[in-house]
Design a protein around this motif. Structure first.
Motif, PDB file in Angstrom:
ATOM      1  N   ALA A 228       0.925  -1.233   0.106  1.00  0.00           N
ATOM      2  CA  ALA A 228       0.044  -0.091  -0.075  1.00  0.00           C
ATOM      3  C   ALA A 228       0.677   1.011  -0.121  1.00  0.00           C
TER       4      ALA A 228
ATOM      5  N   TYR B 259       8.367   1.783   5.483  1.00  0.00           N
ATOM      6  CA  TYR B 259       8.356   0.398   5.824  1.00  0.00           C
ATOM      7  C   TYR B 259       9.100  -0.453   5.043  1.00  0.00           C
ATOM      8  N   ALA B 260      10.055  -1.139   5.684  1.00  0.00           N
ATOM      9  CA  ALA B 260      10.987  -1.903   4.988  1.00  0.00           C
ATOM     10  C   ALA B 260      11.355  -3.011   5.910  1.00  0.00           C
TER      11      ALA B 260
ATOM     12  N   GLN C  67       4.483 -15.550   5.591  1.00  0.00           N
ATOM     13  CA  GLN C  67       5.233 -14.143   5.652  1.00  0.00           C
ATOM     14  C   GLN C  67       6.198 -14.225   7.024  1.00  0.00           C
TER      15      GLN C  67
ATOM     16  N   SER D  47      -5.103 -10.298   2.953  1.00  0.00           N
ATOM     17  CA  SER D  47      -4.206 -10.823   4.093  1.00  0.00           C
ATOM     18  C   SER D  47      -4.663 -10.138   5.691  1.00  0.00           C
ATOM     19  N   PHE D  48      -3.916 -10.688   6.519  1.00  0.00           N
ATOM     20  CA  PHE D  48      -4.180 -10.243   7.789  1.00  0.00           C
ATOM     21  C   PHE D  48      -5.846  -9.991   8.149  1.00  0.00           C
TER      22      PHE D  48
ATOM     23  N   ALA E 229       7.689 -15.374   1.904  1.00  0.00           N
ATOM     24  CA  ALA E 229       7.749 -13.881   2.054  1.00  0.00           C
ATOM     25  C   ALA E 229       8.640 -13.579   3.207  1.00  0.00           C
TER      26      ALA E 229
ATOM     27  N   GLU F 297      10.834 -11.143   9.043  1.00  0.00           N
ATOM     28  CA  GLU F 297      11.954 -10.280   8.366  1.00  0.00           C
ATOM     29  C   GLU F 297      11.209  -9.434   7.436  1.00  0.00           C
TER      30      GLU F 297
ATOM     31  N   GLY G  60       9.085  -7.719  -1.524  1.00  0.00           N
ATOM     32  CA  GLY G  60       8.534  -6.355  -1.545  1.00  0.00           C
ATOM     33  C   GLY G  60       9.795  -5.525  -1.174  1.00  0.00           C
TER      34      GLY G  60
HETATM   35  C1  LIG Z   1       6.311  -0.463   2.002  1.00  0.00           C
HETATM   36  C2  LIG Z   1       5.572  -1.860   2.297  1.00  0.00           C
HETATM   37  C3  LIG Z   1       4.152  -1.865   2.265  1.00  0.00           C
HETATM   38  C4  LIG Z   1       3.578  -3.192   2.515  1.00  0.00           C
HETATM   39  N1  LIG Z   1       2.042  -3.089   2.249  1.00  0.00           N
HETATM   40  C5  LIG Z   1       1.460  -4.159   2.239  1.00  0.00           C
HETATM   41  C6  LIG Z   1       0.063  -4.438   1.933  1.00  0.00           C
HETATM   42  O1  LIG Z   1      -0.518  -3.042   1.653  1.00  0.00           O
HETATM   43  N2  LIG Z   1      -0.635  -5.377   1.752  1.00  0.00           N
HETATM   44  C7  LIG Z   1      -0.029  -6.451   2.056  1.00  0.00           C
HETATM   45  O2  LIG Z   1      -0.784  -7.567   2.022  1.00  0.00           O
HETATM   46  N3  LIG Z   1       1.180  -6.682   2.427  1.00  0.00           N
HETATM   47  C8  LIG Z   1       1.921  -5.406   2.548  1.00  0.00           C
HETATM   48  N4  LIG Z   1       3.356  -5.434   2.746  1.00  0.00           N
HETATM   49  C9  LIG Z   1       3.885  -6.978   2.887  1.00  0.00           C
HETATM   50  C10 LIG Z   1       4.294  -7.580   1.811  1.00  0.00           C
HETATM   51  O3  LIG Z   1       3.316  -7.943   1.218  1.00  0.00           O
HETATM   52  C11 LIG Z   1       5.423  -8.742   1.857  1.00  0.00           C
HETATM   53  O4  LIG Z   1       5.098  -9.600   2.791  1.00  0.00           O
HETATM   54  C12 LIG Z   1       6.967  -8.387   2.268  1.00  0.00           C
HETATM   55  O5  LIG Z   1       7.041  -7.083   1.483  1.00  0.00           O
HETATM   56  C13 LIG Z   1       7.648  -9.458   1.899  1.00  0.00           C
HETATM   57  O6  LIG Z   1       8.768  -9.456   2.559  1.00  0.00           O
HETATM   58  P1  LIG Z   1      10.162  -8.519   2.173  1.00  0.00           P
HETATM   59  O7  LIG Z   1       9.698  -7.010   2.607  1.00  0.00           O
HETATM   60  O8  LIG Z   1      11.179  -8.809   3.057  1.00  0.00           O
HETATM   61  O9  LIG Z   1      10.390  -8.551   0.703  1.00  0.00           O
HETATM   62  C14 LIG Z   1       4.213  -4.332   2.609  1.00  0.00           C
HETATM   63  C15 LIG Z   1       5.422  -4.464   2.763  1.00  0.00           C
HETATM   64  C16 LIG Z   1       6.113  -3.313   2.398  1.00  0.00           C
HETATM   65  C17 LIG Z   1       7.819  -3.418   2.451  1.00  0.00           C
END
Ligand SMILES: Cc1cc2nc3c(=O)[nH]c(=O)nc-3n(C[C@H](O)[C@H](O)[C@H](O)COP(=O)(O)O)c2cc1C
Length: 328
Positions: free
Chosen positions: A28, A290-291, A146, A104-105, A177, A149, A200
């Motif tokens: 998002a 977010y990271a 997920q 999710s969630f 993930a 990390e 992500g």
């Molecule tokens: C900036 C950011 C925003 C995210 N927003 C969402 C989201 O809106 N919905 C969602 O299901 N997951 C969201 N995620 C989680 C990702 O779907 C995913 O699980 C995650 O990025 C995977 O791990 P990684 O960041 O280490 O690659 C977000 C992750 C990041 C980094």
């Protein structure tokens, strides 16, 4: 061998027809149409992330871009708790006709029939064995394990541990993930039994991401031990995230001062003013990025397509080499 032929054989390449078993995570505020499209064009599946406060029109608008006017496949990711508050987000998602919908969630059971009636694949991110079993029983098509990390909101169990637990607990295909940011990470997930990676953080320093140069610079500079799993930013923005899902963000001056004291921050007028001003200005010493921990592997700004190709090709080369080395 023709260029487009998949080399790594998993459900994502064989049945979904992807070149690489890689899904660009719905993020998002970050993963809009251009990022999703770039991931798909490189041979993965790109997703659009929709947040709880997004305008509903964003779904159709970004889907047009992601699909290049209906020509390319894409996914849309929503938070289940947000859909409960704003069902119109789900309606618009179905109308956009994505290849995949990630909810999710929360509990996916109320949505399964409508996702399937729309011809989409239903994915859901889980953070525990129980959630994986519940999602399988509810009728999800694919599980995303997920790990903690991961960037953004997540659980407390590490990706490799969770992946093993979930693979043992369900029959559904599982995507990994959290922290997968190189060919080594994808190779490890595939070797463990995952059918792909959901990435992500590796895409956060790509120009196609919907973030600023200042944010990308911080992502590039950050190391793997400079993130924090916190409810701070939800609390100061009054976002009703279920409390079992804190968010992983880059550490900054604001988290160093207030993480662990979220209520105090939300009740401190000066802290709230400082945060609001910083958010408006894009000042990331206070506002959030977010990271995930994989940020330690993101060392330069790169096109999203190059990120996808490097992770996919890297995994393929590494798996070939490791299998030759490991088996006599
Ligand atoms: C900036 C950011 C925003 C995210 N927003 C969402 C989201 O809106 N919905 C969602 O299901 N997951 C969201 N995620 C989680 C990702 O779907 C995913 O699980 C995650 O990025 C995977 O791990 P990684 O960041 O280490 O690659 C977000 C992750 C990041 C980094």
């Amino acid at each position: 061998m023709p260029e487009c032929r998949p080399v790594l054989k998993t459900l994502l390449t064989e049945r979904w027809g992807l070149r690489y078993p890689i899904v660009g995570a719905p993020m998002a505020g970050i993963a809009f149409g251009p990022l999703a499209r770039a991931v798909t064009e490189a041979g993965g599946l790109g997703c659009i992330g929709i947040g709880a406060q997004d305008p509903v029109t964003r779904i159709a608008d970004e889907s047009q871009i992601a699909s290049d006017g209906g020509k390319l496949r894409f996914g849309i990711g929503l938070m289940e708790w947000a859909v409960r508050l704003r069902p119109e987000l789900f309606d618009a998602t179905l109308e956009a006709k994505p290849f995949l919908i990630a909810l999710s969630f929360g509990d996916v059971a109320p949505y399964v029939e409508r996702v399937h009636a729309a011809g989409a694949i239903l994915a859901t991110q889980v953070q525990s064995r129980d959630a994986a079993i519940a999602a399988e029983r509810a009728g999800a098509d694919i599980i995303v394990a997920q790990g903690t990390e991961a960037g953004g909101h997540t659980g407390e169990v590490a990706t490799l541990t969770l992946l093993q637990v979930v693979l043992e607990a369900v029959k559904l295909p599982v995507i990994a993930a959290g922290g997968i940011a190189s060919g080594r990470g994808l190779a490890a997930a595939l070797a463990a039994g995952a059918c792909g990676a959901w990435i992500g953080t590796p895409l956060l320093a790509s120009p196609e991401a919907h973030n600023s140069q200042a944010a990308r610079d911080r992502v590039v500079a950050a190391r793997e031990n400079e993130t924090v799993l916190t409810r701070l930013f939800d609390r100061v923005q009054n976002i009703p995230w279920p409390t079992q899902f804190p968010g992983r963000a880059l550490q900054n001056d604001f988290t160093k001062k207030w993480h662990g004291h979220e209520d105090a921050a939300a009740n401190d007028p000066e802290a709230m003013t400082t945060f609001r001003r910083a958010k408006d200005k894009g000042d990331y010493a206070v506002s959030f990025i977010y990271a995930g921990q994989g940020v330690g592997l993101v060392d330069r700004e790169r096109a999203a397509g190059d990120v996808v190709r490097d992770i996919g090709d890297g995994a393929e080369a590494l798996l070939r080499k490791r299998f030759r080395e490991l088996f006599v």
